[in-house]
Structure formats: structure tokens, C-alpha cells
Design an enzyme around this catalytic site. Sequence first.
Site, short mmCIF file in Angstrom:
data_model
loop_
_atom_site.label_atom_id
_atom_site.label_comp_id
_atom_site.label_asym_id
_atom_site.label_seq_id
_atom_site.Cartn_x
_atom_site.Cartn_y
_atom_site.Cartn_z
CB SER A 176 -0.89 -0.02 1.25
OG SER A 176 -1.46 1.25 1.50
CE LYS A 229 -1.22 -3.55 3.69
NZ LYS A 229 -1.37 -4.80 2.92
CE1 TYR A 267 -3.83 -1.69 5.81
CE2 TYR A 267 -3.12 0.41 4.87
CZ TYR A 267 -3.58 -0.88 4.71
OH TYR A 267 -3.82 -1.37 3.45
#
Length: 214
Positions: A144, A161, A157
Site C-alpha cells: 500500500s 505495511k 496499518y
Amino acid sequence: MRGGRLRGRVALVTGAGAGLGRATALHLAREGGRVAALSLLPEEVSSLRSEAAAEGLELLALEADVGDAEQVEAAVGRALAALGPVDLLINNAGVILVRPIEETPVAEWDRVLRTNLRGAFLTCRALVPQMKAQRRGLIVNVSSLSGVQGFTGESAYCPSKFGLEGLTKTLALELRPFGVWAVSVTPGAGMHTPMSETTYTPEQRATWRDPAEL
């Protein structure tokens, strides 16, 4: 079967019950691949089986929690027994949490890292020995923009990632001598998925894309 570019190849896709993972699993099967598709939710597994059966696709839908080592080993074992050696692993399973760090429960931080990073580690660990032995394979980790830059509210998050990017770089170096490639895919355009429906602003929704395009 609509195409044949992947005829004779075996793929395993995680997070395949919905969104990008589902589109990917079905696309690979439509291109002639033999696909093992993993999802956490039984209703998604059932729906995927029905869609694949209706199209006559060779797709094995399995229920598994990618963050659970025993479940991953069991799912990989079933895939290998049913489909043969895996040529392509796509680590797509992911969850998101958008909250200020002081409002992020430890349990939720753990859940995001468990799915997004631990899950990829476990599936890679389960399949790498087989790929090394056959001296062939491709690992694609779905990352991402949050894996290359920070975003407000993504204290769980983004680390998951960023960690996935680090895992990918390590695997690329470690596995290259065995003819196995490891890469990450970082979508530049927003995908219309169940995850984006819960996090995108109206402006972002105006430009999101069909995950099948990726």
C-alpha cells in the site's frame, strides 16, 4: 476457462473472499490457473465456491486465519495435496484501522499486524521450502502507499505495511539464488473494496477503480 496464460500453474491467494483478493483469485482461475483461495469468513468461502463452480473454474476455496500458524500449515497442505506444487503466492489478506494512536487499543494494533504482516510471514514460511526445492516460484505481497509513507491515524496499518515491504526485500535477496522471486505491489490508485468503503472520503470514492483492473 476464458484464457490459458496460466494453464498448468498453481496459485495460492490469501484474503480471497472479497475485494482485490477475490478479483485476483477469479482472474487467475479464468486464465487457466489452478487456484487455492483462502478466506477467514465461511460465508465468503461459500460464495467463492459457488461463483467458481458456476463458471467451471478450478478453484479450491478454503477457510483459514492467516495469522494462525496451524491453520496456515493445514490450508497449504490441503492446497498442495489437491492442486500440486504452488508456483505463485499472493499475500493479499489485510485489515485496516484508522484511529489516533491514543485511541488505538493494543488488541486492535495486534490484530492489524497479525493479519497484514504475520499472515504473510506464515504463508511464505509454509511455501518457501517447496519453491526452493523446485527452484521456481513467485511471491507477490500486496502492499500500500501506507507501506512507503505515513498517514494520519494509521499507527497500526502503516507499520504493518512498512514491515511487509521489509519482508519482501529480505525474501527477494534470500530466495534469488533459488530462482524464486519476491515482489510487492503498491496500488497507486484507490481500489473499490470493502476496506475502502469504510475508509475513503467522498473525494477518494470519486476516483476509485475496479480491483479487477489491478
